[in-house]
Design a protein around this motif. Structure first.
Motif, mmCIF file in Angstrom:
data_model
loop_
_atom_site.group_PDB
_atom_site.id
_atom_site.type_symbol
_atom_site.label_atom_id
_atom_site.label_comp_id
_atom_site.label_asym_id
_atom_site.label_seq_id
_atom_site.Cartn_x
_atom_site.Cartn_y
_atom_site.Cartn_z
ATOM 1 N N GLN A 36 0.839 -1.193 0.000
ATOM 2 C CA GLN A 36 0.000 0.000 0.000
ATOM 3 C C GLN A 36 0.873 1.241 0.000
ATOM 4 O OE1 GLN A 36 -2.789 -0.051 3.222
ATOM 5 N NE2 GLN A 36 -3.493 -2.118 2.806
ATOM 6 N N THR A 37 0.450 2.239 -0.721
ATOM 7 C CA THR A 37 1.174 3.505 -0.735
ATOM 8 C C THR A 37 0.691 4.352 0.434
ATOM 9 O OG1 THR A 37 1.331 3.459 -3.144
ATOM 10 C CG2 THR A 37 1.703 5.573 -2.056
ATOM 11 N N PRO A 38 1.551 4.657 1.382
ATOM 12 C CA PRO A 38 1.118 5.445 2.547
ATOM 13 C C PRO A 38 0.743 6.866 2.126
ATOM 14 C CG PRO A 38 3.502 5.164 2.549
ATOM 15 C CD PRO A 38 2.975 4.313 1.431
ATOM 16 N N LYS A 39 -0.231 7.434 2.804
ATOM 17 C CA LYS A 39 -0.669 8.797 2.525
ATOM 18 C C LYS A 39 -0.324 9.682 3.712
ATOM 19 C CE LYS A 39 -4.430 7.282 -0.483
ATOM 20 N NZ LYS A 39 -5.893 7.289 -0.735
ATOM 21 N N SER A 40 0.028 10.918 3.411
ATOM 22 C CA SER A 40 0.425 11.830 4.478
ATOM 23 C C SER A 40 0.280 13.260 4.006
ATOM 24 C CB SER A 40 1.874 11.562 4.887
ATOM 25 O OG SER A 40 2.346 12.538 5.783
ATOM 26 N N ILE A 41 0.070 14.157 4.965
ATOM 27 C CA ILE A 41 0.052 15.579 4.650
ATOM 28 C C ILE A 41 1.472 16.130 4.540
ATOM 29 C CG2 ILE A 41 -2.178 15.950 5.780
ATOM 30 C CD1 ILE A 41 -0.639 17.103 8.182
#
Length: 273
Positions: A36-41
């Motif tokens: 999974q591609t991690p998501k972040s601000i």
């Protein structure tokens, strides 16, 4: 243990993954695990196909930190890691890099070693600290042993939290008091991460490696966690290591927002100066 720490411990115990204590559940988990591609601000950049999250400004920082996230080599970097890396950048005036490295079971340690070696070379002229929690802490220790075999300089410091130093899980363990980890799940995950390597190879289990000549090392561990005996064993045979023990504390306790965390920041500041 502070009141807040006790609350976190109860919450963690109630949400402990089932696969940590069940052969059937861990096999199901590994069989169904997808990348999974991690998501972040937070900002990130692509490095040889690996996403690397960045915190702070390299030009105005006193030091660079490569932070290897935990998650038993199967779980992606998460917001707990993102927030901690952000805190590191602020409290230590550091440029922090958190690579989203390849994970088991679809990947094994060799691929990650290659990627992190190239990343390390890019920043090796900085005042550099290798840091990590849990599996990432174990990787950081193994990686610094590996640096000696390829004639790269050690970082200026190593700081790790509850490092997984023996994925062979060769000790006698009681995971009943550990609210996060379990022996059954760890054994299976360790085999997957090792790939073709023996689970006692230093590249996956730094407990069995050559600890001479490593950078000054600071280790945090809770005496109520499953890894505590292994960490004690590592420290006995390592020359330049300081172990800070959280009395009654659980796995990776310094990463949780509570009084013990801010005490640990003070110890880190002292340890890297």
């Amino acid at each position: 243990m502070s009141f807040i720490a006790k609350i976190y411990e109860k919450i963690l115990m109630s949400t402990k993954p089932e696969y940590m204590d069940s052969h059937e559940k861990i096999n199901e988990f590994l069989a169904g695990k997808e990348d999974q591609t991690p998501k972040s601000i937070f900002k990130s950049f692509n490095f040889n196909g690996m996403e690397v999250f960045q915190f702070g400004n390299r030009k105005s920082s006193d030091r660079t930190i490569i932070f290897m996230h935990g998650g038993a080599y199967v779980n992606e970097i998460n917001y707990q890691h993102f927030l901690y890396c952000w805190l590191l950048s602020r409290k230590l005036n550091a440029y922090v890099l958190a690579p989203a490295y390849p994970l088991a079971p679809k990947h094994s340690c060799n691929e990650t070693f290659e990627l992190i070696t190239d990343l390390y070379k890019e920043y090796s002229d900085d005042n550099l600290i290798m840091m990590g929690d849990s599996a990432g802490g174990g990787f950081a220790l193994s990686f610094c042993q590996y640096l000696k075999t390829i004639d790269l300089n050690q970082p200026d410091n190593i700081v790790v939290f509850s490092p997984w130093v023996d994925i062979s899980m060769s000790n006698d363990y009681d995971s009943s008091n550990d609210p996060i980890l379990g022996e059954v799940g760890l054994r299976e995950i360790g085999k997957s991460w090792a790939g073709d390597l023996d689970t006692k190879d230093y590249r996956v289990s730094p407990l069995y490696g050559d600890k001479e000549g490593l950078a000054k090392t600071l280790i945090f561990a809770g005496d109520n966690e499953i890894f505590y005996k292994d960490i004690e064993e590592y420290v006995k045979n390592a020359p330049d290591v300081r172990l800070i023990v959280g009395k009654g504390m659980f796995h990776i306790y310094p990463l949780f927002p509570m009084p013990e965390t801010f005490t640990s920041f003070k110890e880190i500041k002292k340890g890297i100066m």
